[in-house]
Motif scaffolding. Structure first.
Motif, PDB file in Angstrom:
ATOM      1  N   GLN A 187       0.830  -1.207   0.000  1.00 54.10           N
ATOM      2  CA  GLN A 187       0.000   0.000   0.000  1.00 54.10           C
ATOM      3  C   GLN A 187       0.863   1.256   0.000  1.00 54.10           C
ATOM      4  O   GLN A 187       0.530   2.262  -0.643  1.00 54.10           O
ATOM      5  N   HIS A 242       0.866   7.063  -6.439  1.00 49.02           N
ATOM      6  CA  HIS A 242      -0.280   7.975  -6.574  1.00 49.02           C
ATOM      7  C   HIS A 242       0.150   9.422  -6.343  1.00 49.02           C
ATOM      8  O   HIS A 242      -0.204  10.320  -7.124  1.00 49.02           O
ATOM      9  N   GLN A 243       0.940   9.639  -5.296  1.00 48.70           N
ATOM     10  CA  GLN A 243       1.379  10.996  -4.975  1.00 48.70           C
ATOM     11  C   GLN A 243       2.300  11.553  -6.055  1.00 48.70           C
ATOM     12  O   GLN A 243       2.222  12.741  -6.406  1.00 48.70           O
ATOM     13  N   ASP A 255       1.895   1.858  -3.509  1.00 45.61           N
ATOM     14  CA  ASP A 255       0.747   2.401  -4.253  1.00 45.61           C
ATOM     15  C   ASP A 255       0.554   3.881  -3.929  1.00 45.61           C
ATOM     16  O   ASP A 255       0.316   4.703  -4.831  1.00 45.61           O
ATOM     17  N   ASP A 256       0.634   4.218  -2.644  1.00 51.05           N
ATOM     18  CA  ASP A 256       0.441   5.610  -2.226  1.00 51.05           C
ATOM     19  C   ASP A 256       1.543   6.502  -2.776  1.00 51.05           C
ATOM     20  O   ASP A 256       1.283   7.638  -3.199  1.00 51.05           O
TER      21      ASP A 256
END
Length: 330
Positions: free
Chosen positions: A287, A294-295, A290-291
């Motif tokens: 995760q 995304h950022q 993924d974060d």
């Protein structure tokens, strides 16, 4: 689960491919909002090709490709921010906002485009390899093209020269099966594109382009051969684009069932599965990746939105090497 590659390699592949996927998805979204204009060709589904090629080469090696270039540019080291800014036609873009989607460039990381003329990069790629041979380096050039470009005369002229001069180049056909919108079966009697190399006694292979392992291994073999001054190789890497040829293509020439069949072979899901089976990362660590991705993509958009457009006098720059070229402007 035994693997040929390390934990670090799989984690690198996962984060890189996820970044490429999310970048392209965001580019498609921004195109739909008319923040990005002109042509836009997305790489969604083909990420394993970029991932495998990067781990099988070194930073000094060259890459050159056609107009589906966003992902390969980012994988090679062109910053995602400068790539998004280029899509926005901003001055902070990797081509100063003057190239757009099809003409990304990163000379400092040995990424030589982004070329809109179908097949033109094949000859230019051999030229890069010729320069390295002439300068007695051990660098190799990866020259990418699509299955549609394999019908161009440039390919055959270049193959002949590259074999005659034993140039350190790996020709990579990213065969996503449909060129702009016509299947390989409808455009050629030779449907196994790698067999085109036979006419020049060039080594060639067919590669599973949905597997970063298969891509890495094939490219590593070809690169080793090139570094040993044994000449070029043709790799037909069979991959698949989940989207149309460009943002304006509804892709009605193929069935939904076929697209779904290939999505079941998604390289990102596959690599994530390997990571989980080997317990190389917890759900929290995945995760976090993924974060982070995304950022990074959100930061790209913010950077592009806030960047200025090129000044008017940029129109006359970067056209000729000669400083102060006497353009007629009135």
């Amino acid at each position: 689960m035994a693997t040929k590659f390390s934990k670090d390699t799989y984690l690198y592949w996962y984060e890189l491919m996820l970044l490429l996927r999310r970048f392209e998805e965001k580019a498609g979204q921004m195109y739909g909002m008319q923040k990005i204009r002109g042509f836009c060709h997305l790489y969604i589904g083909q990420e394993a090709v970029a991932a495998g090629c990067i781990t099988a080469t070194k930073p000094e090696d060259n890459m050159i490709t056609a107009y589906r270039d966003h992902a390969l540019a980012i994988a090679k080291g062109v910053s995602a921010k400068s790539c998004m800014a280029e899509l926005y036609a901003k001055a902070t873009g990797c081509s100063k906002g003057k190239g757009g989607s099809m003409h990304f460039f990163g000379k400092d990381v040995n990424f030589y485009g982004g070329h809109g003329i179908v097949g033109a990069q094949i000859g230019t790629g051999a030229g890069l390899a010729f320069a390295d041979k002439y300068n007695d380096t051990d660098n190799v050039t990866l020259a990418f093209f699509g299955d549609g470009a394999s019908r161009q005369g440039m390919l055959h002229e270049t193959f002949n020269m590259a074999m005659t001069w034993k140039l350190p180049v790996v020709f990579i056909c990213e065969n996503n099966h449909y060129a702009m919108g016509t299947s390989v079966q409808r455009t050629s009697n030779v449907v196994d594109i790698y067999k085109l190399a036979d006419a020049y006694d060039m080594p060639a292979d067919s590669v599973d382009g949905m597997s970063p392992e298969a891509v890495h291994e094939a490219v590593a073999r070809a690169v080793k051969r090139a570094r040993a001054q044994e000449g070029p190789t043709l790799l037909e890497i069979k991959t698949y684009r989940y989207k149309g040829h460009s943002m304006s293509d509804p892709a009605k020439y193929r069935t939904k069932e076929e697209v779904e069949e290939y999505k079941e072979k998604d390289p990102i899901d596959y690599v994530l599965g390997v990571i989980k089976k080997n317990k190389w990362a917890t759900d929290e660590e995945i995760q976090a990746i993924d974060d982070r991705v995304h950022q990074e993509v959100e930061d790209c958009v913010k950077f592009a939105e806030e960047s200025p457009y090129p000044a008017d006098d940029e129109m006359y720059k970067d056209v000729y090497a000669e400083e102060g070229y006497p353009f007629i402007v009135d």
